[in-house]
Write a protein that holds these residues in place. Structure first.
Motif, mmCIF file in Angstrom:
data_model
loop_
_atom_site.group_PDB
_atom_site.id
_atom_site.type_symbol
_atom_site.label_atom_id
_atom_site.label_comp_id
_atom_site.label_asym_id
_atom_site.label_seq_id
_atom_site.Cartn_x
_atom_site.Cartn_y
_atom_site.Cartn_z
ATOM 1 N N LYS A 119 25.249 27.963 -88.905
ATOM 2 C CA LYS A 119 24.372 27.132 -88.198
ATOM 3 C C LYS A 119 24.747 26.240 -87.138
ATOM 4 C CE LYS A 119 24.722 23.923 -92.182
ATOM 5 N NZ LYS A 119 24.039 23.131 -93.119
ATOM 6 N N ARG A 120 24.110 25.963 -86.084
ATOM 7 C CA ARG A 120 24.487 25.004 -85.296
ATOM 8 C C ARG A 120 24.090 23.861 -85.263
ATOM 9 N NH1 ARG A 120 23.948 29.305 -80.423
ATOM 10 N NH2 ARG A 120 25.767 30.878 -81.099
ATOM 11 N N THR A 121 24.854 22.588 -85.561
ATOM 12 C CA THR A 121 24.250 21.168 -85.865
ATOM 13 C C THR A 121 23.505 20.775 -84.549
ATOM 14 O OG1 THR A 121 26.365 20.355 -85.300
ATOM 15 C CG2 THR A 121 25.943 20.681 -87.566
ATOM 16 N N GLY A 122 22.659 19.979 -84.736
ATOM 17 C CA GLY A 122 21.690 19.415 -83.642
ATOM 18 C C GLY A 122 20.853 20.072 -83.136
ATOM 19 N N ARG A 123 20.600 21.410 -83.487
ATOM 20 C CA ARG A 123 19.375 22.280 -82.671
ATOM 21 C C ARG A 123 18.453 22.798 -83.868
ATOM 22 N NH1 ARG A 123 22.291 26.828 -79.420
ATOM 23 N NH2 ARG A 123 20.121 27.171 -78.870
ATOM 24 N N ALA A 124 17.279 22.952 -83.519
ATOM 25 C CA ALA A 124 16.453 23.501 -84.314
ATOM 26 C C ALA A 124 16.568 24.777 -84.320
ATOM 27 C CB ALA A 124 15.000 23.044 -83.773
ATOM 28 N N SER B 172 18.334 26.907 -86.069
ATOM 29 C CA SER B 172 19.886 27.180 -85.456
ATOM 30 C C SER B 172 20.553 27.849 -86.896
ATOM 31 C CB SER B 172 20.624 25.883 -85.243
ATOM 32 O OG SER B 172 20.935 25.133 -86.275
#
Length: 68
Positions: A55-60, A62
């Motif tokens: 998962k990529r933080t700060g992205r919806a 993600s």
């Protein structure tokens, strides 16, 4: 991997195949039959730590299968 983690992983992988993007925590919770997003978050976090999901933080939306 627990049965619940396997259910979550299968849900995310199937969602990716159908839609081409990751599910939200609300969608994961609904797919697992739990009313709480926090349960979905906890399971996804464990799957990320074990390398099954990314998962990529700060992205919806993600949440990705494996390493991307």
């Amino acid at each position: 991997m627990t049965k619940r983690q396997k259910q979550c992983l299968d849900f995310v992988l199937n969602f990716w195949e159908l839609h081409g993007y990751g599910p939200s925590y609300q969608e994961i919770a609904a797919g697992l039959g739990t009313p709480h997003k926090s349960n979905a978050y906890r399971i996804v976090d464990l799957l990320c730590k074990s390398g099954h999901l990314t998962k990529r933080t700060g992205r919806a939306r993600s949440i990705y299968p494996g390493e991307m």
